[in-house]
Design a protein around this motif. Sequence first.
Motif, PDB file in Angstrom:
ATOM      1  N   ARG A 106      50.921 -67.682 -20.213  1.00  0.00           N
ATOM      2  CA  ARG A 106      52.285 -67.797 -20.737  1.00  0.00           C
ATOM      3  C   ARG A 106      52.400 -67.324 -22.000  1.00  0.00           C
ATOM      4  NH1 ARG A 106      54.322 -73.521 -18.810  1.00  0.00           N
ATOM      5  NH2 ARG A 106      54.255 -72.334 -16.986  1.00  0.00           N
ATOM      6  N   PHE A 107      51.292 -67.254 -22.957  1.00  0.00           N
ATOM      7  CA  PHE A 107      52.030 -66.846 -24.289  1.00  0.00           C
ATOM      8  C   PHE A 107      52.509 -65.314 -24.072  1.00  0.00           C
ATOM      9  CE2 PHE A 107      48.116 -69.324 -25.810  1.00  0.00           C
ATOM     10  CZ  PHE A 107      48.590 -70.093 -26.653  1.00  0.00           C
ATOM     11  N   PHE A 108      52.268 -64.794 -23.309  1.00  0.00           N
ATOM     12  CA  PHE A 108      52.843 -63.297 -22.872  1.00  0.00           C
ATOM     13  C   PHE A 108      53.917 -63.293 -21.908  1.00  0.00           C
ATOM     14  CE2 PHE A 108      48.250 -63.036 -23.626  1.00  0.00           C
ATOM     15  CZ  PHE A 108      48.283 -62.665 -24.779  1.00  0.00           C
ATOM     16  N   GLU A 109      54.423 -64.280 -21.451  1.00  0.00           N
ATOM     17  CA  GLU A 109      55.408 -64.478 -20.503  1.00  0.00           C
ATOM     18  C   GLU A 109      56.850 -65.056 -21.163  1.00  0.00           C
ATOM     19  OE1 GLU A 109      52.853 -65.501 -16.721  1.00  0.00           O
ATOM     20  OE2 GLU A 109      54.044 -67.062 -17.613  1.00  0.00           O
ATOM     21  N   THR A 110      56.661 -66.098 -22.166  1.00  0.00           N
ATOM     22  CA  THR A 110      57.891 -66.688 -22.761  1.00  0.00           C
ATOM     23  C   THR A 110      58.075 -65.850 -24.393  1.00  0.00           C
ATOM     24  OG1 THR A 110      57.121 -68.735 -22.052  1.00  0.00           O
ATOM     25  CG2 THR A 110      58.599 -68.610 -23.973  1.00  0.00           C
ATOM     26  N   PRO A 111      59.102 -65.399 -24.366  1.00  0.00           N
ATOM     27  CA  PRO A 111      59.377 -64.324 -25.382  1.00  0.00           C
ATOM     28  C   PRO A 111      59.150 -65.270 -26.947  1.00  0.00           C
ATOM     29  CG  PRO A 111      61.338 -64.291 -23.974  1.00  0.00           C
ATOM     30  CD  PRO A 111      60.157 -65.333 -23.241  1.00  0.00           C
ATOM     31  N   THR A 112      58.553 -64.536 -27.703  1.00  0.00           N
ATOM     32  CA  THR A 112      58.563 -65.025 -29.099  1.00  0.00           C
ATOM     33  C   THR A 112      59.979 -64.684 -29.756  1.00  0.00           C
ATOM     34  OG1 THR A 112      57.530 -63.260 -30.074  1.00  0.00           O
ATOM     35  CG2 THR A 112      56.058 -64.497 -28.975  1.00  0.00           C
ATOM     36  N   THR A 113      59.744 -65.038 -31.090  1.00  0.00           N
ATOM     37  CA  THR A 113      60.792 -64.718 -31.972  1.00  0.00           C
ATOM     38  C   THR A 113      60.924 -63.050 -32.233  1.00  0.00           C
ATOM     39  OG1 THR A 113      60.151 -66.611 -33.518  1.00  0.00           O
ATOM     40  CG2 THR A 113      61.291 -64.956 -34.482  1.00  0.00           C
ATOM     41  N   THR A 114      59.679 -62.539 -32.120  1.00  0.00           N
ATOM     42  CA  THR A 114      59.711 -61.150 -32.234  1.00  0.00           C
ATOM     43  C   THR A 114      59.818 -60.434 -30.873  1.00  0.00           C
ATOM     44  OG1 THR A 114      57.608 -61.334 -32.677  1.00  0.00           O
ATOM     45  CG2 THR A 114      58.759 -60.726 -34.360  1.00  0.00           C
ATOM     46  N   GLY A 115      60.140 -60.873 -29.821  1.00  0.00           N
ATOM     47  CA  GLY A 115      60.072 -60.583 -28.575  1.00  0.00           C
ATOM     48  C   GLY A 115      58.901 -60.833 -27.591  1.00  0.00           C
ATOM     49  N   LYS A 116      58.849 -60.360 -26.539  1.00  0.00           N
ATOM     50  CA  LYS A 116      57.562 -60.498 -25.577  1.00  0.00           C
ATOM     51  C   LYS A 116      56.410 -59.881 -26.131  1.00  0.00           C
ATOM     52  CE  LYS A 116      58.667 -61.538 -20.747  1.00  0.00           C
ATOM     53  NZ  LYS A 116      58.713 -61.197 -19.318  1.00  0.00           N
ATOM     54  N   LEU A 117      55.232 -60.700 -26.016  1.00  0.00           N
ATOM     55  CA  LEU A 117      54.201 -60.021 -26.286  1.00  0.00           C
ATOM     56  C   LEU A 117      53.110 -59.496 -25.473  1.00  0.00           C
ATOM     57  CD1 LEU A 117      52.842 -62.963 -28.692  1.00  0.00           C
ATOM     58  CD2 LEU A 117      54.175 -61.143 -29.158  1.00  0.00           C
ATOM     59  N   ASP A 118      52.568 -58.446 -25.570  1.00  0.00           N
ATOM     60  CA  ASP A 118      51.834 -57.697 -24.688  1.00  0.00           C
ATOM     61  C   ASP A 118      50.199 -58.031 -24.821  1.00  0.00           C
ATOM     62  OD1 ASP A 118      51.511 -55.349 -22.819  1.00  0.00           O
ATOM     63  OD2 ASP A 118      49.970 -54.941 -24.305  1.00  0.00           O
ATOM     64  N   GLN A 119      49.567 -58.354 -23.923  1.00  0.00           N
ATOM     65  CA  GLN A 119      48.080 -58.872 -23.810  1.00  0.00           C
ATOM     66  C   GLN A 119      47.260 -57.945 -24.213  1.00  0.00           C
ATOM     67  OE1 GLN A 119      47.189 -60.955 -19.878  1.00  0.00           O
ATOM     68  NE2 GLN A 119      45.093 -61.489 -20.704  1.00  0.00           N
TER      69      GLN A 119
END
Lengths: 139, 83, 592
Positions: C550-563
């Motif tokens: 889920r850390f990589f599915e829900t966008p962060t402040t700086t956008g989606k993260l890549d595992q």
Amino acid sequence: MARALRTDGMRKCIGCFSCMTVCAAVNKHNFSISKSAIKIKTNGGLKHGFYATVCHACKDDRACLEACPTGALVERKGGGVLLNKDMCTGCKKCVDACIVGAVFFDEEENLPIICKHCGSCTRFCPHQCLTMEEVDDVL
Amino acid sequence: MVITVELFHTLKKYNKERFKDDENSFELSIDGRDEILLDELVSLLNIPDEEVGFATINSVKHNWNDPIKDGDRIKIFPVIIAG
Amino acid sequence: MFYKDYIRVLNINLSTGRIRVDKRKDLRAYLGGVGVASKLLQENMNPDLPPLHEDQPIIFAIGAASSVFPVITKTVAMFVSPLTGELGESYAGGRLAFTMLHAGYDAIVITGKSQKPCYVTVTQTGVEIKDARAFWGMDSDKVGSYIRNREHGSGKRSIIRIGPAGENLCSYASVCVDTYRHFGRLGLGAVFGSKLMKAMQVTGDLPMPIPNFKDYFKTYSKLYKQVTETEVMAKYHDAGTPINVEPLSAMGGLPTRNLTSGTFEHAENISGEAFAKNNLIRKMACTGCPVGCIHIGQFRREFDHGYEYEAISVGYDYELIYALGSFLGVDNTDGVLYVIDAVERNGLDAMSCGVVLGWACEALERGIITEEQTILPLKMGDYVNLAKAVDYIAQGVNQLYTDMGKGVKHVAKKYGGYDFGMQIAGNEMPGYHTGYGSLVGALVGARHSHLCNAGYSYDQSNRDKELDKEKLVDYLISEEIERCLLNSLIICLFARKVYSRENIRMVLKCVGLDYTDETLTDIAKRILRTKLEIKKSLGFAIQDVKLPKRFFETPTTTGKLDQYMANEIAEEYARRCEEILAEEDESIKEFV
Ligand code: SF4
Ligand code: SF4
Ligand code: SF4
Ligand code: SF4
């Protein structure tokens, strides 16, 4: 004009103890707040607010002075007393006499600790709980 | 152009005179422009860069070089620190 | 000790009742605080035994300049964490550092296990291990007032204690310090419980003459002025850390509903302003701090029918509001305080507890667990049942709740839903979903906390820029090192801007430690090296960490993260750690 310490703003007190640290440092050159002439306390646990115990700067009748058998306490201009260390025998009569409990005792030095209304603590109270008030110069 | 600016917390103090009464926001008219960059607005408001966390235009998060248009509502937040 | 060339360590063995005081000159190489505590942990722990084995120690340490300068307020606790199985490190304010200083101890090492429930009293004249059988089972508030009434003695005191969760060995049980502060994270409360130690009281008023009053007072005044003039002062005294709720939500970094979102549509209702308006009754400070960021809120609870109400006051701050508010979909201030109260009474870490409950709500909804197991119809926003569930976790009422008490990694591995059990290396996530900085920062940070290296802060200031891997790793590692130094004094992190290297050197000089910048950097690195060694000996390797999807599915402040990117950054960090571990420690010779 003389000045005297007032504690009217204690409702804003956050219990930071800066006043005690500063009083002990300035007046006793010591880190231990047991040497401070002002004491910040709680009414049983932190869930209740803080209050300050310190000399009220009595003007007309100074119980501490009256109780002192050696005359080591003398009237301070503007209220309260000043301690003449050389004359004090450490009998603690002043400690018992002050009904607000504002005379503390330094066991190490065998001397009472009484606020001299120097105002140092007020300059380091971050929330203006403690202030100096201009008072008449009466003795 | 006229925009509405909302400043949060400690950022308010840089624009004290602009706030009316108890309001959280104020209207700002910028003469002779129909577009201004977010970055420009921040300096116009005299807010030091290092105190600005981020900003939204009409409640959407934006970049510093995004343009602001007439009628937009801008919110500027201070930086976040934790202890 | 100030002006002395040694560190004074109090050793308490609960099995034998033996007390010993050591004066350790060699520990000066670690300055104080986290440095001294790390070394003492390394010496006293046994990596081959489980975290809750009686031979594992608890270390407390105050800093090299504790309590006599503004905002240098914290005590560090170190232990082997029952939650992660590796480095346990937690900080608390309150009065503990102040009382330890005035009782005359730089560090306290507690080993062994008491035969019956006990509490320990530490004073300048002696240490006693006392009967606490009647206190066992009490919530932490109650035991605090019993000890307060029972123990007399001069000077200020600090009482630290556990609640039922610690007694029942919940892996994220906390230790409450002076009612409103905590050793929250990583399960120190369970280590207390495993030793049958309910509480510790420290009192002290040793006279401590100031030999260089002029210098000291000049420095004190200067720092006091700087602290009270910073932004932090106004910001964190007025509305407190909860003022972060709204902006974080607006920028999409506020973990919401088990991190299904970074924005909480009701953020305004649980913002700092909302709490101030609805509930705030008092503000307080740790001893020695003019800021006073501690906010106490009150709410009313009906405890019986027929208009029987009680007024309950609890402390609140950003982390609590995130974990027990937005993360659980609780959308009003009273509701958040209601759950905080349950967490407090039981003595649990709020962040871990919130994250575990978030998993439980979702797992129940998805049918991974059943209502028979949860006993309650757990769901987001239902704060009354969520608070009940907190009681159930602390008491371990059934198998599921006992498992929930072992942390979200444990329970999600066992029942399913690993990908939405939001932990990082076994520690439940902090309240920042801001980008690679926050995520990788917590992963590589020695204790997997947002405070190891403040990755969220990097995300904030580099939001519009392309990710620069090298730069991020540089930032994380240099921040981690600098914080080893701050934490060896131990400065509250709110004031870290004030405590520049220059000011740190000035402060240390006042207490008799005249060090160059270079020496300080060496010390900071030495501390980090010690922590990394401890982690290694406990089997931790960055490469082994598997982050929930889920850390990589829900966008962060700086956008989606890549595992893969996250892993790459973490691996680069791991490589740098190896370098630090391999470095020759030349300068330690100066101290021995
Ligand atoms: S010490 Fe007590 S009795 Fe003496 S002047 Fe002060 S308040 Fe009055
Ligand atoms: S006025 Fe001076 S003597 Fe009195 S409490 Fe304050 S610092 Fe101490
Ligand atoms: S300095 Fe002011 S706020 Fe701090 S304890 Fe003293 S009276 Fe209270
Ligand atoms: S800022 Fe808050 S946590 Fe830090 S020392 Fe002050 S009161 Fe304690």
